[in-house]
Design an enzyme around this catalytic site. Structure first.
Site, PDB file in Angstrom:
ATOM      1  N   GLU A  19      -3.418  -9.893   3.653  1.00  0.00           N
ATOM      2  CA  GLU A  19      -4.335  -9.551   4.756  1.00  0.00           C
ATOM      3  C   GLU A  19      -5.442 -10.572   4.940  1.00  0.00           C
ATOM      4  OE1 GLU A  19      -2.936  -7.408   2.794  1.00  0.00           O
ATOM      5  OE2 GLU A  19      -2.524  -5.529   3.850  1.00  0.00           O
ATOM      6  N   GLU A  62       0.839  -1.205   0.000  1.00  0.00           N
ATOM      7  CA  GLU A  62       0.000   0.000   0.000  1.00  0.00           C
ATOM      8  C   GLU A  62       0.873   1.253   0.000  1.00  0.00           C
ATOM      9  OE1 GLU A  62      -2.504  -1.231   3.378  1.00  0.00           O
ATOM     10  OE2 GLU A  62      -4.193  -0.913   2.025  1.00  0.00           O
TER      11      GLU A  62
HETATM   12  N1  COA Z   1       4.110  -7.300  11.848  1.00  0.00           N
HETATM   13  C1  COA Z   1       4.759  -7.664  12.978  1.00  0.00           C
HETATM   14  N2  COA Z   1       5.674  -8.650  13.022  1.00  0.00           N
HETATM   15  C2  COA Z   1       5.910  -9.318  11.879  1.00  0.00           C
HETATM   16  C3  COA Z   1       5.264  -9.007  10.675  1.00  0.00           C
HETATM   17  C4  COA Z   1       4.321  -7.951  10.684  1.00  0.00           C
HETATM   18  N3  COA Z   1       3.682  -7.580   9.587  1.00  0.00           N
HETATM   19  N4  COA Z   1       5.718  -9.832   9.728  1.00  0.00           N
HETATM   20  C5  COA Z   1       6.616 -10.632  10.295  1.00  0.00           C
HETATM   21  N5  COA Z   1       6.741 -10.317  11.602  1.00  0.00           N
HETATM   22  C6  COA Z   1       7.663 -10.923  12.569  1.00  0.00           C
HETATM   23  C7  COA Z   1       7.336 -12.373  12.855  1.00  0.00           C
HETATM   24  O1  COA Z   1       6.391 -12.478  13.892  1.00  0.00           O
HETATM   25  C8  COA Z   1       8.681 -12.924  13.244  1.00  0.00           C
HETATM   26  O2  COA Z   1       8.913 -12.527  14.569  1.00  0.00           O
HETATM   27  P1  COA Z   1       9.735 -13.470  15.574  1.00  0.00           P
HETATM   28  O3  COA Z   1      11.091 -13.603  14.967  1.00  0.00           O
HETATM   29  O4  COA Z   1       9.659 -12.758  16.855  1.00  0.00           O
HETATM   30  O5  COA Z   1       8.975 -14.786  15.593  1.00  0.00           O
HETATM   31  C9  COA Z   1       9.644 -12.155  12.364  1.00  0.00           C
HETATM   32  O6  COA Z   1       8.930 -10.973  11.943  1.00  0.00           O
HETATM   33  C10 COA Z   1      10.088 -12.899  11.121  1.00  0.00           C
HETATM   34  O7  COA Z   1       8.952 -13.410  10.465  1.00  0.00           O
HETATM   35  P2  COA Z   1       8.937 -14.884   9.863  1.00  0.00           P
HETATM   36  O8  COA Z   1       7.572 -15.122   9.322  1.00  0.00           O
HETATM   37  O9  COA Z   1       9.445 -15.839  10.876  1.00  0.00           O
HETATM   38  O10 COA Z   1      10.019 -14.747   8.701  1.00  0.00           O
HETATM   39  P3  COA Z   1      10.000 -15.278   7.222  1.00  0.00           P
HETATM   40  O11 COA Z   1      11.227 -14.777   6.609  1.00  0.00           O
HETATM   41  O12 COA Z   1       9.672 -16.725   7.188  1.00  0.00           O
HETATM   42  O13 COA Z   1       8.747 -14.558   6.498  1.00  0.00           O
HETATM   43  C11 COA Z   1       7.338 -12.740   5.866  1.00  0.00           C
HETATM   44  C12 COA Z   1       8.734 -13.176   6.335  1.00  0.00           C
HETATM   45  C13 COA Z   1       7.291 -11.231   5.811  1.00  0.00           C
HETATM   46  C14 COA Z   1       7.021 -13.318   4.479  1.00  0.00           C
HETATM   47  C15 COA Z   1       6.269 -13.264   6.864  1.00  0.00           C
HETATM   48  O14 COA Z   1       6.650 -12.895   8.165  1.00  0.00           O
HETATM   49  C16 COA Z   1       4.899 -12.752   6.647  1.00  0.00           C
HETATM   50  O15 COA Z   1       4.167 -13.273   5.820  1.00  0.00           O
HETATM   51  N6  COA Z   1       4.516 -11.713   7.403  1.00  0.00           N
HETATM   52  C17 COA Z   1       3.180 -11.205   7.402  1.00  0.00           C
HETATM   53  C18 COA Z   1       2.990 -10.282   6.282  1.00  0.00           C
HETATM   54  C19 COA Z   1       1.598  -9.749   6.326  1.00  0.00           C
HETATM   55  O16 COA Z   1       0.635 -10.445   6.568  1.00  0.00           O
HETATM   56  N7  COA Z   1       1.492  -8.485   6.067  1.00  0.00           N
HETATM   57  C20 COA Z   1       0.223  -7.893   6.036  1.00  0.00           C
HETATM   58  C21 COA Z   1      -0.003  -7.142   7.267  1.00  0.00           C
HETATM   59  S1  COA Z   1      -0.639  -5.570   6.761  1.00  0.00           S
END
Ligand code: COA
Length: 689
Positions: free
Chosen positions: A125, A105
């Protein structure tokens, strides 16, 4: 604030670099710093354009999920994007890594986007029970057209940079150095005058009758399997408003939907599962450095073995698939070929990619072929002696640093390990069928499993795109041990007066994709029958079905009957007669059971077993059990898992119902577990542990 946003200047270009590890989430401090920096860019006559980029491994991967559901603290992301819309100078986003959710976004609020080729862009989301809430549902359709936007937002699946470029979501791909390329782009656009805003660009929205019909058909197809989930429908509603309403009204509509969802129970449960999944592979001794894994051997090419082989090949690993004889091996390889042919036919893979993956799996005869593998997954038939012998032989054949995993659903991993001379190298990796599809892997920690052996299994499971949950060693571990309670309860509910289709309907109405009897027919009834016989146990109805040759779908009949070649369960008068006769023999007067009673009678004993599992520390945390049921057993994610559900109902009420069930059926095993009783008395929840 300087900590989360570094501001530099290169010539007349301002570089705003977000630095908020691990994934540069848009926390409040980042948003506030961005607004302030954009203000000063606009004010500063020495600056012609700005760049938004990130330090670390990725461009912004989303809003900060931890802030959802808490009081909103301005500036909101929508305020940051409003600020971008009001800029007099162009702002360019430099995308790499995972540009997701609020990150995308923010990028759409910028006036130009450039991406490194490996970037993944998407709106996940929906997987958190939400819709994009800062203009994503209004700007993405303007950038890529309504149908592509709809698909991205409703599925939550990211697309690669190349596809994003083809759809017009990014203006350029940076083949070489991203930083150089983005500066060059900023310098070029700085000369073009007033920045171009997506909010003003409706060219791709004009949808005539045909396009509108296609949009509606796509929406219907995408939400067909939404099963009780609100968010996929809300995504459609929001994207549709981009077509129907002026931009600002569309934004208003999107925000109203977002606010309702973020405050609702479904999203709360889904956000809980997001963090629970990440916690389930963490704990004392689990942070050792994983051993490197490139070569993998899978022992056994049956349903589990070839499915596991496909899971590894899908993740790009070379797999040696091992069988004891040529015929069995060929059947396994044919099953692999059929999986890839199906994926190509459904358009999930190009024929070339399907072939690439298929050829990563090399089939061979003889255990000796496993000698050079870094990781071995033993997936032979679920029989203790057989598994023990295979593991013992593997332990003598393979390198001392190799990891040996046994894919078992019930067996004692410590007993298997102690029959080898390398118990520290051994652990359980319990995959779920179909192993190339199901996300859960129970990582069974043996008493002697070395910390880096566990870390290796966790890392490899993540590399396969799976959700690893670490569990202790105990019959059936976590998932199957609880499932057994549900199966026993389902049999009791039939005896009491329900029929299989009524039980299945009640569980499907609760949110499971299939009812327990339809699942049993799919899995086959003979395995449980054999296990009961071996343990001297009885289940009058299930036993009677097997004695009548009804083994489930594979024999065309089980709890239901199946027309030849069909997987659709049909009620069968023969089964219903067996059920009624079993009640008569047990001296039970049959009565009607409501859907609610069926659900409670199936789920409460399972929750009770969960309490015992926590007491015995087979699961380290309450949330691990939820992760297992959501990812391995079809528990509806929007209900957060059995333990989350139990806490929501209240443990005192579950305790009382279990006591009543135990008394009514004269079954001591249904009495509430001591932990459940204690928590109920203290007015606490499982999650307070
Ligand atoms: N907000 C807060 N914390 C987040 C986050 C977010 N949007 N995205 C990831 N994190 C945190 C995780 O909880 C994790 O924390 P930890 O190490 O304390 O457990 C850390 O970041 C790493 O994330 P992880 O998923 O373990 O790493 P990854 O490399 O496998 O994947 C992403 C990275 C970004 C692909 C995955 O974390 C993800 O899909 N995040 C959500 C994205 C999302 O839904 N965004 C939309 C929200 S508007």
């Amino acid at each position: 604030m300087g900590q989360v946003l570094n501001v530099r200047q290169q010539g007349a270009i301002a570089i705003l670099e977000i630095d908020n590890p691990p994934v540069n989430a848009l926390s409040h401090a980042v948003r506030a710093a961005l607004v302030e920096a954009l203000d000063s860019v606009d004010r500063d006559p020495a600056i012609d354009a700005a760049i938004i980029t990130c330090a670390g491994r990725t461009f912004v991967a989303g809003s900060d999920i931890r802030e959802f559901g808490k009081p909103r603290q301005p500036p909101l992301l929508s305020d940051v994007i409003d600020r971008l819309d009001a800029m007099s100078k162009p702002v360019v986003a430099a995308l790499f890594g995972t540009t997701l959710g609020g990150g995308l976004e923010l990028a759409l609020g910028c006036h130009h986007r450039i991406a490194a080729p490996a970037t993944r862009l998407g709106f996940p989301e929906v997987k958190l029970g939400l819709i994009p809430g800062a203009g994503g549902t209004q700007r993405l359709p303007r950038a890529v057209g309504p149908e592509t936007a709809l698909t991205m937002i409703v599925t939550g699946e990211p697309i690669m940079a190349e596809a994003a470029f083809a759809h017009g979501l990014v203006d350029e791909l940076a083949d070489g150095d991203l930083q150089e390329a983005v500066i060059a782009l900023a310098q070029r656009v700085a000369k073009r005058g007033a920045p171009r805003r997506l909010r003003d660009d409706a060219a791709k929205l004009a949808a005539n009758g045909d396009e509108r019909a296609r949009f509606d058909a796509t929406a219907q197809a995408l939400t067909k399997r939404a099963r009780g989930l609100k968010a996929p429908h809300a995504c459609v509603d929001a994207v549709r408003s981009a077509l129907d309403l002026p931009f600002d009204e569309g934004l208003e509509h999107e925000r109203a939907i977002f606010r309702e969802l973020v405050a609702g129970d479904q999203s709360k449960a889904q956000r809980y599962i997001f963090f629970a999944e990440r916690a389930a592979a963490k704990g004392p001794g689990l942070d050792a450095k994983p051993r490197p894994v490139e070569r993998v051997a899978i022992i056994g090419a049956g349903t589990m073995g070839h499915g596991i082989a496909v899971a590894f090949a899908d993740a790009g690993l070379a797999v040696t698939l091992i069988e004891t004889d040529e015929d069995t091996l060929q059947r396994g390889l044919e099953a692999v070929a059929a999986i890839y042919a199906g994926a190509a036919k459904r358009g999930q893979l190009t024929p070339g990619e399907a072939e690439n993956r298929r050829t990563r799996i090399r089939g061979v005869v003889g255990l000796r072929e496993a000698a050079d593998a870094d990781l071995m997954v033993e997936a032979v038939f679920e029989d203790f002696d057989l598994k023990r012998d295979v593991l013992a032989e593997l332990a003598t054949l393979t390198r001392p640093d190799a990891v040996l995993a046994t894919n078992t659903s019930y067996l004692d991993v410590d007993a298997l390990a102690s029959a080898t001379d390398r118990p520290a190298a051994i652990l359980g990796m319990h995959f779920f069928s179909p192993a190339n599809v199901m996300r859960l892997v129970e990582i069974v920690r043996g008493a002697k499993s070395a910390p880096d052996v566990l870390a290796t299994a966790i890392a490899i499971a993540r590399r396969l795109g799976k959700v690893p949950a670490v569990v202790g060693n105990g019959h059936g571990f976590v998932g199957n041990r609880m499932l057994r309670q549900r199966s026993a309860a389902a049999e009791q509910v039939l005896l009491a007066g329900a029929l299989p289709h009524e039980v299945d309907a009640a569980m499907e109405a609760f949110g499971f994709p299939m009812g327990p009897f339809a699942v049993a027919d799919l899995a086959g009834l003979d395995i449980g029958w054999r296990m009961r016989k071996a343990q001297g146990l009885k289940a009058p109805i299930a036993d009677a079905l097997c004695e009548a040759g009804r083994f489930g779908q594979k024999s065309g009949k089980g709890y239901y009957s199946y027309a030849s070649g069909s997987r659709t369960p049909e009620r069968d008068a023969g089964v219903e007669a067996i059920v009624v006769e079993a009640s008569r023999r047990a001296g039970i007067t049959r009565r009607a059971l409501s859907g609610d009673e069926i659900v409670e009678r199936l789920l409460f004993p399972m929750i009770n077993e969960g309490a015992r599992i926590l007491e015995e520390r087979i699961a380290a945390r309450a949330s691990d059990i939820d992760v297992i049921w959501v990812n391995g057993y079809g528990w509806p994610v929007w209900r957060g898992g059995p333990i989350y559900y139990a806490d929501a109902i209240g443990l005192a009420s579950i305790r009382d119902k279990l006591v009543a069930m135990a008394e009514a059926s004269d079954d001591e095993s249904l009495m509430p577990a001591p932990l459940l009783v204690r928590l109920a008395e203290e007015g606490r929840t499982f999650h307070s542990l």
